[in-house]
Design an enzyme around this catalytic site. Structure first.
Site, PDB file in Angstrom:
ATOM      1  N   TYR A   1      38.747 -45.100 -41.512  1.00 22.29           N
ATOM      2  CA  TYR A   1      40.180 -44.862 -41.702  1.00 22.29           C
ATOM      3  C   TYR A   1      40.928 -45.031 -40.382  1.00 22.29           C
ATOM      4  CZ  TYR A   1      39.923 -40.072 -39.804  1.00 22.29           C
ATOM      5  OH  TYR A   1      39.764 -38.979 -38.987  1.00 22.29           O
TER       6      TYR A   1
ATOM      7  N   GLU B   1      44.008 -47.592 -40.243  1.00 22.64           N
ATOM      8  CA  GLU B   1      45.330 -47.039 -39.908  1.00 22.64           C
ATOM      9  C   GLU B   1      45.914 -47.743 -38.686  1.00 22.64           C
ATOM     10  OE1 GLU B   1      45.058 -42.421 -41.531  1.00 22.64           O
ATOM     11  OE2 GLU B   1      44.430 -42.852 -39.477  1.00 22.64           O
TER      12      GLU B   1
ATOM     13  N   CYS C   1      46.063 -37.658 -35.139  1.00 18.23           N
ATOM     14  CA  CYS C   1      47.039 -37.541 -36.240  1.00 18.23           C
ATOM     15  C   CYS C   1      48.493 -37.732 -35.809  1.00 18.23           C
ATOM     16  CB  CYS C   1      46.920 -36.163 -36.898  1.00 18.23           C
ATOM     17  SG  CYS C   1      45.256 -35.544 -37.055  1.00 18.23           S
TER      18      CYS C   1
ATOM     19  N   LYS D   1      49.362 -41.246 -34.260  1.00 20.01           N
ATOM     20  CA  LYS D   1      49.084 -42.200 -35.347  1.00 20.01           C
ATOM     21  C   LYS D   1      50.187 -42.196 -36.396  1.00 20.01           C
ATOM     22  CE  LYS D   1      47.309 -40.629 -38.765  1.00 20.01           C
ATOM     23  NZ  LYS D   1      45.910 -40.469 -39.111  1.00 20.01           N
TER      24      LYS D   1
ATOM     25  N   GLU E   1      55.525 -38.416 -60.576  1.00 16.89           N
ATOM     26  CA  GLU E   1      55.626 -38.058 -62.002  1.00 16.89           C
ATOM     27  C   GLU E   1      54.663 -38.873 -62.855  1.00 16.89           C
ATOM     28  OE1 GLU E   1      59.048 -39.139 -64.438  1.00 16.89           O
ATOM     29  OE2 GLU E   1      59.666 -40.597 -62.924  1.00 16.89           O
TER      30      GLU E   1
ATOM     31  N   CYS F   1      43.766 -34.431 -32.302  1.00 16.75           N
ATOM     32  CA  CYS F   1      44.882 -34.549 -33.255  1.00 16.75           C
ATOM     33  C   CYS F   1      46.220 -34.722 -32.553  1.00 16.75           C
ATOM     34  CB  CYS F   1      44.924 -33.314 -34.160  1.00 16.75           C
ATOM     35  SG  CYS F   1      46.366 -33.250 -35.225  1.00 16.75           S
TER      36      CYS F   1
ATOM     37  N   GLY G   1      33.179 -26.722 -19.396  1.00 14.01           N
ATOM     38  CA  GLY G   1      32.256 -25.608 -19.565  1.00 14.01           C
ATOM     39  C   GLY G   1      30.859 -26.029 -19.967  1.00 14.01           C
TER      40      GLY G   1
ATOM     41  N   HIS H   1      61.894 -36.892 -62.228  1.00 15.88           N
ATOM     42  CA  HIS H   1      62.279 -38.289 -62.454  1.00 15.88           C
ATOM     43  C   HIS H   1      63.448 -38.695 -61.560  1.00 15.88           C
ATOM     44  CE1 HIS H   1      62.369 -41.965 -64.765  1.00 15.88           C
ATOM     45  NE2 HIS H   1      63.666 -41.831 -64.976  1.00 15.88           N
TER      46      HIS H   1
ATOM     47  N   GLY I   1      35.479 -52.327 -36.928  1.00 18.19           N
ATOM     48  CA  GLY I   1      35.157 -51.148 -37.731  1.00 18.19           C
ATOM     49  C   GLY I   1      36.006 -51.119 -38.980  1.00 18.19           C
ATOM     50  N   ALA I   2      35.584 -50.335 -39.970  1.00 17.89           N
ATOM     51  CA  ALA I   2      36.335 -50.262 -41.231  1.00 17.89           C
ATOM     52  C   ALA I   2      36.571 -48.822 -41.651  1.00 17.89           C
ATOM     53  CB  ALA I   2      35.594 -51.022 -42.331  1.00 17.89           C
TER      54      ALA I   2
END
Length: 510
Positions: A216, A220, A79, A82, A490, A74, A147, A485, A213-214
């Site tokens: 996420y 992205e 994440c 990205k 909303e 990550c 390890g 709003h 590949g397709a």
């Protein structure tokens, strides 16, 4: 005695077992193998209870030689970089919009990959350092070693230079996560291709890029590469975003195509060759027509799935069972493996979502059960997530397909709407794919089973609604919720047209 456990001696594993029998107690209360999101969360939480804790973390360089610091996928190659590169692409779109709002933008506008990459990498390195400081502050011992199990309570660690460290613990948590797969059956794939392990650490622009590949991860990365002005193509074997709602997945890829990303559908790569120009020639086969085609690219990135990082752990020696097909560790509801005092959390575990927040939550809860007298288990239902494609897709709960499979099409009601974000109006941006739907039970209470949203800031929108859905929110309750709003979110509080009705679901007026 502590020094005895770590001495580098012939037959050290046997010595450790003998010494452990003499002392009756291992050196650590908890040993965590893997310094990613789940492992670090578990280690730090356990230390809060005054336990003696150690973390082992070692990054095996990618086939292209890329390596990074503490923090896991990550932080280093997932994440965080990205989202930052996605933000770079969004800023590029904002520059185009800005002209409609009265800003004079000098043309042509150029993006500097090296500058962006350096800034992103510097931030990632600051997070690596931050994790090390946190471990030190919480008195968690950190070992930068690879390890593997010597026996059920002993881990043998090897440094990069081959120095051996022997560690023993009462309880062990495996949290080594996963790494990208290479399609090794494709000639040249390993030799010339990169993965998401490499993309964020490239010093120079990847140039014209083919993303295979397709998933996420593929969409992205292809999305932000297109957004910063690079010629980008996605090669898809079958469907996009497998496991996600397929109506939403189709809208995501439709928007990407209109945004400039090219798609090679129903295609599979057969070989990658390096040309004299240093470009990569990729040959592929169209599975529909059977035709073979080729094109050249500067970079080929594989995003064809991830595999659990278990090879070096020697799990068989201690009896930790894995799924023979996926290689993932089989755990029960309490994250326990087939060996009573050995646990596993995160992407390495079978049947769990491969998401940072679930790994963190599972790691914390595990430490609380082990050392804090808690009995609370991780709840993996209704976990929200977002795909950070150019037009973001956020969701929580069941897809429409899954709801139909679970309850039957006659027993669910789908409320939906096509809407136009206010910000798109002045900028004259196409909002054809801005769409939301709510999947509910048809019974009187109409409990919400799933919520899906495509549009700007999808993650921010879904995060709030996820609380309500986690608490069992119903359609009537949502209709009593007053919207803010003017916002995109909303529109969710105003959903009233059902798919069953066949009426036009386009939102009109403000």
């Amino acid at each position: 005695m502590a020094a005895l456990w770590r001495r580098r001696l012939p037959g050290a594993a046997g010595l450790c077992r003998t010494a452990r029998a003499l002392s009756g107690k291992p050196e650590y209360d908890l040993l965590v193998v893997g310094g990613g999101s789940g492992g670090l969360a578990c280690a730090k939480e356990a230390a809060q209870f005054g336990r003696k804790v150690a973390v082992l973390d070692y990054v095996e360089p990618s086939p292209q030689g890329t390596k990074w610091g503490l923090g896991g996928t990550c932080v280093n190659v997932g994440c965080i970089p990205k989202k930052l590169m996605h933000q770079a692409a969004l800023l590029g779109s904002a520059l185009k919009d800005a002209q409609h709002y009265g800003w004079n933008i000098a043309h042509p506008v150029h993006h500097n990959w090296s500058e962006m990459a350096q800034a992103v990498q510097n931030y990632v390195k600051s997070l690596n350092w931050g994790h090390r400081v946190q471990l030190q502050d919480k008195k968690v011992k950190y070992f930068n070693v690879k390890g593997s199990f010597s026996d059920p309570h002993t881990i043998r660690g090897l440094t990069k230079g081959g120095k051996e460290t022997i560690l023993t613990a009462e309880k062990i948590v495996i949290a080594t996560g996963g790494r990208p797969k290479y399609p090794t059956h494709v000639a040249g794939a390993l030799e010339y291709g990169i993965t998401s392990d490499d993309l964020f650490w490239l010093k120079e622009s990847p140039g014209k890029t083919l993303v295979v590949g397709a998933s996420y991860i593929s969409l992205e990365c292809a999305g932000f590469l297109t957004g910063i002005g690079l010629d980008t193509t996605v090669m898809m074997r079958s469907i996009p975003l497998r496991g996600f709602d397929q109506q939403m997945a189709s809208l995501v890829t439709e928007y990407m195509e209109s945004y400039g990303t090219k798609f090679l559908k129903k295609c599979i790569p057969t070989k990658v060759e390096k040309l004299e120009s240093n470009r990569l020639q990729v040959t592929w086969k169209n599975t529909d027509s059977g035709r073979e085609e080729a094109d050249s690219f500067d970079t080929v990135m594989w995003a064809v799935g991830r595999a659990p990082d278990t090879k070096a752990l020697n799990l068989e020696a201690v009896g930790v069972k894995t799924n023979s097909e996926t290689g993932k560790i089989i755990v029960d509801a309490s994250e326990a493996t087939s060996v009573p005092h050995i646990y596993a959390v995160g992407d390495i575990t079978e049947g769990r979502p491969e998401l940072t927040p679930t790994a963190i939550a599972a790691g914390k809860l595990l430490a609380q059960r082990l050392f804090g007298q808690s009995s609370e288990l991780m709840d993996y239902d209704n976990v929200p997530t977002t795909v950070f494609t150019p037009l973001e897709y956020g969701c929580v709960g069941l897809s429409e397909e899954k709801a139909m499979q679970c309850y039957g099409s006659d027993n669910i009601e789908v409320y939906h709407a096509y809407y136009k974000p206010l910000e798109f109006t002045v900028a004259e941006r196409d909002a054809t794919q801005c769409y939301m739907k709510m999947v509910c039970l048809r019974e009187r209470e109409q409990r919400i089973l799933g919520l899906h949203f495509i549009g700007p800031n999808a993650g921010e929108v879904i995060q709030g609604f996820a609380l309500g859905i986690k608490c069992g929110a119903t359609y009537p309750q949502l209709m009593k919720t007053v919207g803010i709003h003017p916002t995109c979110a909303e529109e969710i509080t105003k959903l009233h047209i059902t798919k069953r009705s066949g009426l036009d679901a386009t939102v009109t007026g403000c």
